[in-house]
Design a protein around this motif. Sequence first.
Motif, PDB file in Angstrom:
ATOM      1  N   ILE A 117     -22.101-128.894 -59.268  1.00 26.27           N
ATOM      2  CA  ILE A 117     -22.849-130.023 -58.729  1.00 26.27           C
ATOM      3  C   ILE A 117     -22.860-129.867 -57.216  1.00 26.27           C
ATOM      4  O   ILE A 117     -21.809-129.907 -56.578  1.00 26.27           O
ATOM      5  CB  ILE A 117     -22.214-131.359 -59.144  1.00 26.27           C
TER       6      ILE A 117
ATOM      7  N   ALA B 261     -22.469-136.478 -57.218  1.00 26.01           N
ATOM      8  CA  ALA B 261     -22.061-136.309 -58.619  1.00 26.01           C
ATOM      9  C   ALA B 261     -21.988-137.679 -59.280  1.00 26.01           C
ATOM     10  O   ALA B 261     -21.475-138.626 -58.687  1.00 26.01           O
ATOM     11  CB  ALA B 261     -20.706-135.632 -58.695  1.00 26.01           C
TER      12      ALA B 261
ATOM     13  N   GLN C  70     -20.070-139.675 -60.831  1.00 30.62           N
ATOM     14  CA  GLN C  70     -18.639-139.715 -61.116  1.00 30.62           C
ATOM     15  C   GLN C  70     -18.292-140.607 -62.301  1.00 30.62           C
ATOM     16  O   GLN C  70     -17.492-140.224 -63.157  1.00 30.62           O
ATOM     17  CB  GLN C  70     -17.881-140.160 -59.868  1.00 30.62           C
TER      18      GLN C  70
ATOM     19  N   ILE D 294     -19.196-138.864 -65.461  1.00 31.12           N
ATOM     20  CA  ILE D 294     -18.264-137.766 -65.735  1.00 31.12           C
ATOM     21  C   ILE D 294     -16.947-138.323 -66.279  1.00 31.12           C
ATOM     22  O   ILE D 294     -16.420-137.850 -67.283  1.00 31.12           O
ATOM     23  CB  ILE D 294     -18.022-136.925 -64.467  1.00 31.12           C
TER      24      ILE D 294
END
Length: 124
Positions: free
Chosen positions: A10, A14, A16, A19
């Motif tokens: 990335i 990102a 986050q 993720i």
Amino acid sequence: MKESNKGYIIWNWAPQLLILSHPAIGGIVTNYGWNFILESLNAGLPMVTWPVFTDQFYNEKLEADVLKIGVPIGSKENIFWTSIGMHAVVKREEIAKAVMLLMGKEEESKEIRRRARNISDAGK
């Protein structure tokens, strides 16, 4: 990565929270900045605590000792931010021990993960 066609880089921003919410993520290692704590709690993730300076040591006490959703690795020295990287703060054995406790199959490990999920659910 190009040869194996595995992984992902990335370059800029990102996602986050996306993720952290992925089912493959079972816990995280964090320096205990407050924003990352909130994002981890939102995702219901337990944490391995690695404070370095300022309020991070207080955040660790809250997560590890009060809420019991963090596993400390033994970092005890508040290092001025310009000196980071100049000191070996913790040893790899301490990190491995904390990660194994966080991700283990023992009852204590399961309780840590359960409490993190419960806090996430309560917050939502």
